[in-house]
Enzyme design. Structure first.
Site, mmCIF file in Angstrom:
data_model
loop_
_atom_site.group_PDB
_atom_site.id
_atom_site.type_symbol
_atom_site.label_atom_id
_atom_site.label_comp_id
_atom_site.label_asym_id
_atom_site.label_seq_id
_atom_site.Cartn_x
_atom_site.Cartn_y
_atom_site.Cartn_z
ATOM 1 C CE1 TYR A 1 22.661 4.447 -1.594
ATOM 2 C CE2 TYR A 1 22.417 2.612 -0.091
ATOM 3 C CZ TYR A 1 22.889 3.877 -0.360
ATOM 4 O OH TYR A 1 23.587 4.564 0.585
ATOM 5 C CG ASP B 1 32.479 2.829 2.451
ATOM 6 O OD1 ASP B 1 31.384 3.439 2.432
ATOM 7 O OD2 ASP B 1 32.571 1.603 2.364
ATOM 8 C CD GLU C 1 21.784 0.482 3.251
ATOM 9 O OE1 GLU C 1 21.034 0.802 2.319
ATOM 10 O OE2 GLU C 1 22.892 1.013 3.452
#
Lengths: 263, 412
Positions: free
Chosen positions: A175, A60, A49
């Site tokens: 995911y 994040d 990734e």
């Protein structure tokens, strides 16, 4: 069939789980970052990734925020990230590369131009955090038409009612985000993740990979054992942030990959 | 009538939260179920009389609405042109328009059973309003504020703490309003079960831009009947003007007039040191281009690679690199005009308001007033301008003093 589909077919044939590693492209600089990326397959990484730095990474935690800032300060651009992938691809035509990040840099370049360039650079899939199924017309559907996988995130808040919507138009793999939170925060627990993965697998034939909160070879193994594989990002990125040499970073990655492959 | 309805500018957003191509729901999957449930609750509340009865009661007795519509006669004579009215939203409890919206969102949060409220703030006005209403209802309140703003808006930080809020100085990114919004979103994605995100402007993912607009529309609705009361039945303003950071006070004033073609609508962006290629301004519409940030597509200050740039303004409340998506749409279709005013022009207007009307305005509406000063002299005496005086200047006196070369001794 993309390189991602081929990779999972090969892993299945060997009875192995996948190990996915995330690094921020251009962190701390282009050359070091490329050296690390080139070393990932030999360290046991099945899928790479490649983070696209963005000024406002809303999902994040501090580790990846800082990596993005380092990359941007080092002059990283979307073009350089594509160049990096192309350069990697010249020496490795097997390991899938998934670009991961936020929509605005792609939007700014123009979706059609980005998809053409990404395909030419040897990119196999995209994970774009701020594009939920409700915005599929933006990039997801054009990407699939261009022959790229569009990999969706499923989360603990994705209930059974919503799950089919998340799985529609998803390809490559799913995911699963193991926690409600940002990257690099809480620790993932295999006991919580197992039933969630089973819930998703009951609705799709795609492999389910689990990420967020995995930092050690032990957790990598534990999580991979209840899913089709594990993703590690922040723990690797933190080492790069400490200024460790690529060889040290890759040793750490090897430990994590071995963990997942033992599962 | 059917044709009128079809051609209305007041029908947006569509079911996908779009105003034309702007708006939308660009958020991570974790947040998606949350904003869908918020949308559902808001749709229910919108047509629920008890919801609006509670709002109206609090607007009247707690906030002090309706705010006056004041004919600024000395300013009018000084400028020698159009007749100038000021909508006095600076007289609201907490000193700005922000509380109009906060009340709506907190009542909604209570209906949804949420016990923890988070907010982002720039100048601190939205943070203070949120802390205030949370104190009133006994809710836990956490406010994210850029570290740079914490420093330049110290009085508001203290107010929030007095009101029981936790203020988190944000150092991520560059430590400004956009980073405060990022950190609020990071908090929300972590605390999905008990937390309600009270956004302070007409931005963010759908349904926020529409919901915040609806709560702020009380401003324009009051102007309609107040002006009729003072100028005669059916008299509409000829021009409405408001300052724009994210754009909530402007949207609140503009929205009820969108379908009145005789009403000219002007939004005033923060021009900082001037709209230049060094981005020393916050004028998203006059100096930016469309992009995606904080859940919606809108005009943004960004570089050629789609990285978001920092805005620059003397006013912390206008210091945001984006703008509400409905403004982007109104700009593109030409229903509203958007101009920019520099720091220096805003400072002059600030002083003129003090001297001519005895009103110390916030730096945000000082931008709107600066544009009034530009256009009023050339307009006829029967032309009515309504400008939103959206906040008072107490919070800004230190900044203004510094720019005017005064030293204020705060040591007592």
């Amino acid at each position: 069939m993309t390189r991602i589909d081929d990779k999972f077919a090969a892993l299945r044939a060997e009875g192995k789980k996948a190990f996915v590693a995330y690094v921020m492209a251009g962190d701390p600089d282009y050359a070091t970052s490329l050296e690390i990326v080139k070393g990932l397959p030999a360290a046991g990484v099945d899928i790479i990734e490649l983070g696209m730095p963005f000024t406002d990474p809303m999902a994040d935690g501090p580790t990846i925020q800082l990596a993005g800032q380092r990359a941007l300060e080092g002059g990283q651009t979307l073009q350089k990230t594509l160049d990096m992938a192309a350069e990697f691809r010249r020496g490795d035509d097997v390991t899938p590369i998934v670009m991961m990040g936020y929509y605005n840099p792609i939007h700014s370049r123009g979706v059609d131009r980005f998809l053409t360039d990404a395909k030419a650079a040897g990119i196999d899939g995209l994970i774009v955090v701020d594009l939920p199924p409700e915005e599929d017309d933006e990039l997801c559907i054009p990407a699939q038409k261009a022959g790229l996988n569009f990999i969706r995130l499923a989360t603990p808040t994705t209930d059974d009612k919503r799950l089919p919507k998340v799985l529609t138009n998803t390809s490559g793999f799913v995911y699963y985000v193991s926690i409600t939170g940002i990257t690099g925060a809480a620790a993932a627990e295999a006991a919580d993740v197992g039933p969630e993965v089973a819930r998703i697998k009951a609705k799709t034939d795609l492999p389910v990979i689990v990420g967020f909160g995995i930092r050690t070879p032990e957790t990598s193994q534990a999580i991979a054992s209840v899913a089709d594989g594990a993703v590690v990002g922040s723990a690797i990125v933190a080492m790069i942030g400490e200024g460790r040499k690529p060889a040290e970073v890759l040793d750490f990655v090897r430990g994590l990959a071995d963990g997942a492959h033992r599962a | 009538m059917a044709d009128d309805l079809f051609n209305s500018f007041m029908n947006g957003p569509d079911e996908n939260g779009r105003f034309g191509k702007f708006g939308g729901r660009f958020v991570s999957e974790t947040l998606m179920p949350l904003i869908l449930s918020l949308e559902e609750e808001y749709e229910k509340a919108k047509t629920d009389e008890s919801f609006w009865a509670e709002m109206e009661d609090l607007w009247k007795h707690y906030v002090g609405r309706p705010s006056p519509l004041y004919y600024a006669d000395r300013l009018t004579r000084h400028l020698g042109g159009a007749k100038i009215y000021l909508k006095r939203d600076e007289l609201n409890h907490t000193g700005a328009h922000k509380i109009n919206n906060v009340l709506g969102q907190i009542i909604l949060a209570r209906r949804m059973g949420k016990t923890r409220i988070i907010a982002e703030t720039g100048a601190g006005q939205h943070g203070v309003a949120t802390a205030t209403v949370c104190a009133k209802f006994g809710l836990k309140c956490v406010v994210y504020m850029g570290a740079h703003d914490v420093e330049r808006q110290a009085p508001n930080v203290f107010r929030m703490r007095l009101l029981g809020a936790e203020v988190h100085p944000v150092t991520s990114g560059r430590g400004t309003l956009k980073d405060a919004m990022n950190d609020a979103l990071r908090d929300w994605v972590t605390n999905v079960r008990d937390t309600f995100y009270c956004i302070g402007t007409v931005a963010g993912p759908h349904p926020y831009p529409a919901m915040v607009r609806d709560f702020q529309s009380i401003i324009g609705k009051e102007v309609r009947w107040q002006l009729a009361e003072q100028e005669g039945e059916g008299r509409l303003p000829d021009t409405v003007i408001a300052a724009i950071g994210g754009g909530s006070n402007a949207m609140g004033l503009f929205y009820p007039f969108l379908d009145d073609p005789t009403v000219r609508i002007i939004g005033v962006e923060a021009g900082g040191k001037g709209v230049n290629d060094k981005y020393e301004h916050c004028a998203s519409l006059t100096g930016g281009r469309p992009g995606v940030l904080h859940g919606n597509r809108t005009y943004l200050l960004q570089d050629a690679d789609g990285q978001i740039l920092e805005g620059f303004s003397i006013s912390a409340g206008l210091d945001y690199p984006g703008i509400g998506p409905e403004h982007s749409w109104l700009h593109d279709i030409g229903r509203a005009e958007y101009v920019s005013i520099t720091d220096a022009e805003a400072l002059e207007a600030f002083q003129l308001s003090c001297a001519q009307e005895g009103i110390i305005p916030a730096l945000e509406p000082s931008h709107a007033l600066a544009h009034v000063i530009k256009i009023a002299p050339d307009l006829p005496g029967d032309h009515i301008i309504v400008m939103n005086m959206c906040g008072r200047g107490d919070k800004d006196i230190f900044t203004v003093a510094k720019h005017l070369g005064f030293e204020i001794n705060t040591g007592g």
